[in-house]
Design an enzyme around this catalytic site. Structure first.
Site, PDB file in Angstrom:
ATOM      1  N   TYR A   1     -57.250   7.692   8.069  1.00 35.40           N
ATOM      2  CA  TYR A   1     -56.696   6.545   8.786  1.00 35.40           C
ATOM      3  C   TYR A   1     -55.906   6.993  10.024  1.00 35.40           C
ATOM      4  O   TYR A   1     -56.127   6.498  11.132  1.00 35.40           O
ATOM      5  CB  TYR A   1     -55.791   5.710   7.879  1.00 35.40           C
ATOM      6  CG  TYR A   1     -54.895   4.797   8.678  1.00 35.40           C
ATOM      7  CD1 TYR A   1     -55.397   3.624   9.224  1.00 35.40           C
ATOM      8  CD2 TYR A   1     -53.576   5.153   8.965  1.00 35.40           C
ATOM      9  CE1 TYR A   1     -54.606   2.801  10.013  1.00 35.40           C
ATOM     10  CE2 TYR A   1     -52.775   4.348   9.749  1.00 35.40           C
ATOM     11  CZ  TYR A   1     -53.293   3.168  10.267  1.00 35.40           C
ATOM     12  OH  TYR A   1     -52.513   2.384  11.062  1.00 35.40           O
TER      13      TYR A   1
ATOM     14  N   THR B   1     -43.937   1.350   5.742  1.00 37.79           N
ATOM     15  CA  THR B   1     -42.736   0.849   6.405  1.00 37.79           C
ATOM     16  C   THR B   1     -43.103  -0.320   7.311  1.00 37.79           C
ATOM     17  O   THR B   1     -44.059  -0.233   8.076  1.00 37.79           O
ATOM     18  CB  THR B   1     -42.075   1.954   7.256  1.00 37.79           C
ATOM     19  OG1 THR B   1     -41.776   3.080   6.415  1.00 37.79           O
ATOM     20  CG2 THR B   1     -40.802   1.469   7.906  1.00 37.79           C
TER      21      THR B   1
ATOM     22  N   TYR C   1     -40.152   8.287   1.435  1.00 38.78           N
ATOM     23  CA  TYR C   1     -41.424   9.018   1.613  1.00 38.78           C
ATOM     24  C   TYR C   1     -41.221  10.164   2.612  1.00 38.78           C
ATOM     25  O   TYR C   1     -41.897  10.279   3.627  1.00 38.78           O
ATOM     26  CB  TYR C   1     -42.536   8.078   2.086  1.00 38.78           C
ATOM     27  CG  TYR C   1     -42.797   6.926   1.147  1.00 38.78           C
ATOM     28  CD1 TYR C   1     -43.617   7.085   0.042  1.00 38.78           C
ATOM     29  CD2 TYR C   1     -42.196   5.688   1.361  1.00 38.78           C
ATOM     30  CE1 TYR C   1     -43.850   6.032  -0.837  1.00 38.78           C
ATOM     31  CE2 TYR C   1     -42.420   4.630   0.491  1.00 38.78           C
ATOM     32  CZ  TYR C   1     -43.248   4.813  -0.611  1.00 38.78           C
ATOM     33  OH  TYR C   1     -43.472   3.767  -1.479  1.00 38.78           O
TER      34      TYR C   1
ATOM     35  N   ASP D   1     -56.323   0.549   6.859  1.00 39.39           N
ATOM     36  CA  ASP D   1     -55.073   0.530   6.103  1.00 39.39           C
ATOM     37  C   ASP D   1     -55.065  -0.724   5.237  1.00 39.39           C
ATOM     38  O   ASP D   1     -56.074  -1.433   5.127  1.00 39.39           O
ATOM     39  CB  ASP D   1     -53.874   0.590   7.043  1.00 39.39           C
ATOM     40  CG  ASP D   1     -53.742  -0.651   7.926  1.00 39.39           C
ATOM     41  OD1 ASP D   1     -54.657  -1.506   7.915  1.00 39.39           O
ATOM     42  OD2 ASP D   1     -52.717  -0.761   8.634  1.00 39.39           O
TER      43      ASP D   1
ATOM     44  N   CYS E   1     -54.588 -19.382   8.317  1.00 40.53           N
ATOM     45  CA  CYS E   1     -55.971 -19.469   8.798  1.00 40.53           C
ATOM     46  C   CYS E   1     -56.100 -20.344  10.042  1.00 40.53           C
ATOM     47  O   CYS E   1     -56.973 -20.110  10.884  1.00 40.53           O
ATOM     48  CB  CYS E   1     -56.880 -19.991   7.687  1.00 40.53           C
ATOM     49  SG  CYS E   1     -56.936 -18.914   6.230  1.00 40.53           S
TER      50      CYS E   1
ATOM     51  N   GLU F   1     -47.667   5.976  13.909  1.00 45.70           N
ATOM     52  CA  GLU F   1     -48.585   5.788  12.783  1.00 45.70           C
ATOM     53  C   GLU F   1     -48.050   6.423  11.509  1.00 45.70           C
ATOM     54  O   GLU F   1     -48.175   5.847  10.422  1.00 45.70           O
ATOM     55  CB  GLU F   1     -49.963   6.359  13.128  1.00 45.70           C
ATOM     56  CG  GLU F   1     -50.699   5.589  14.210  1.00 45.70           C
ATOM     57  CD  GLU F   1     -50.996   4.145  13.824  1.00 45.70           C
ATOM     58  OE1 GLU F   1     -51.043   3.835  12.612  1.00 45.70           O
ATOM     59  OE2 GLU F   1     -51.167   3.313  14.721  1.00 45.70           O
TER      60      GLU F   1
END
Length: 357
Positions: free
Chosen positions: A125, A48, A87, A143, A204, A42
């Protein structure tokens, strides 16, 4: 924004779980209930893509297979294992959290939402994802993928970037999570957003919950979600010094706080208004290293985009003319032979040119 009707809730749960059971991608963190492995996945998959993150996950968990191994590791090893993902605060915070677990919880990983959220780098989250998947806690996740799915299911006309709307979506997400298989349901919502309910051209016709989707019924799925206009990303012109002496290159370790903290780079900085590249290189050499340099030719020019900033880095071959380099603007300086660069974690903008040296 409307609420889900009871029949929608039952139908969405049933159809999504059936679809996820058939279509879920076979990923290593889905073959385990180990909370450490799920937590790593997670954290790693924030910002990413799965295909990009998968080899990093496998390398990272091989290098640090347990919380104790991660807590005991040298930070530079951890950053090197993360190198290329960006990050980097994610990796540093995960190691900080591992040390909290080891030192304050006797190595016992949390099991509740509140305990998870007390750890460094673990927000609402991540806590919901790990608790629901690893422990079966009935907790929602929200998210970017889940926001998009909900915005279409409910045909949300307001911007999902608004804090009040984000909170409303958390409430709707919590309403949908079933008591049984909450982890599978949450992963199904994330999988649906990643593979079917994509930002542009949603598929869809393949969506298991389209009969419950208000945007699909109204034909507004391409208009959802509504987002606020993004501000223009600033651009910085930067220069770097490649200083070589006796077959070794001068590397500088970025300060422990700030952008790309703890990573190694060729010394450099921003070109100020009105400066030439040569002027900037001489100034940076004096201010950051306490030396005078002779500026040679350009080695490489690299463009790189961060989430909040775009940079162009021009790297020049420079020779020491006077003085001994000192770490005035960095935490450390080292003379490193090219063959040992693999021991150091570099920012992506520097990694792009290593093959040229």
């Amino acid at each position: 924004m409307r609420d889900f009707l009871p029949k929608d809730i039952r139908g969405i749960r049933r159809h999504l779980l059936e679809w996820y059971g058939r279509e879920a991608r076979d990923l290593p963190w889905r073959r385990t209930r180990d909370p450490y492995a799920i937590w790593l996945s997670e954290i790693l998959l924030q910002q990413t893509r799965v295909d990009q993150g998968l080899p990093y996950y496998e390398r990272f968990i091989a290098a640090f297979p347990t919380v104790a191994a991660l807590a005991a590791a040298d930070e530079e090893r951890v950053l090197k294992a993360w190198e290329g993902l960006g990050y980097y605060a994610r990796a540093r915070n995960m190691q900080k959290a591992a040390r909290v677990i080891l030192n304050e919880r006797n190595g016992l990983l949390p099991a509740t939402l509140e305990e998870w959220q007390s750890l460094p780098g673990v927000g609402r989250y991540t806590a919901g994802a790990v608790a629901s998947i690893a422990y079966g806690v009935r907790a929602p996740v929200l998210d970017g993928n889940v926001k998009r799915v909900l915005s279409r299911l409910l045909d949300v006309e307001e911007s999902i970037d608004d804090p009040a709307m984000t909170e409303a979506l958390w409430e709707r997400a919590a309403t949908l999570v079933p008591r049984d298989a909450p982890g599978d349901f949450n992963q199904g919502m994330m999988e649906l957003g990643a593979r079917i309910c994509v930002p542009r051209g949603p598929r869809c016709g393949e969506c298991p919950v389209r009969k419950h989707c208000l945007a699909f019924q109204l034909g507004t799925q391409e208009l959802r979600p509504v987002r606020k206009a993004r501000k223009a990303v600033p651009f910085h012109e930067t220069v770097g010094l490649i200083i070589r002496r006796n077959g070794r290159y001068l590397l500088a370790k970025r300060p422990a706080k700030g952008l790309l903290s703890g990573l190694w780079e060729f010394p450099g900085g921003k070109v100020e208004p009105g400066e030439s590249h040569a002027d900037a290189l001489h100034r940076i050499a004096r201010e950051h290293l306490g030396v005078e340099v002779k500026v040679g030719g350009v080695v490489a020019v690299v463009d790189h985009a961060y989430s909040h900033l775009k940079v162009r880095l021009s790297l020049y071959a420079c020779a020491l003319a006077k003085g001994t380099p000192k770490a005035n603007a960095h935490d450390d300086l080292r003379w490193v032979p090219r063959g040992q660069f693999d021991l150091y974690a570099f920012p992506n903008v520097n990694r792009k040119i290593l093959h040229l040296l």
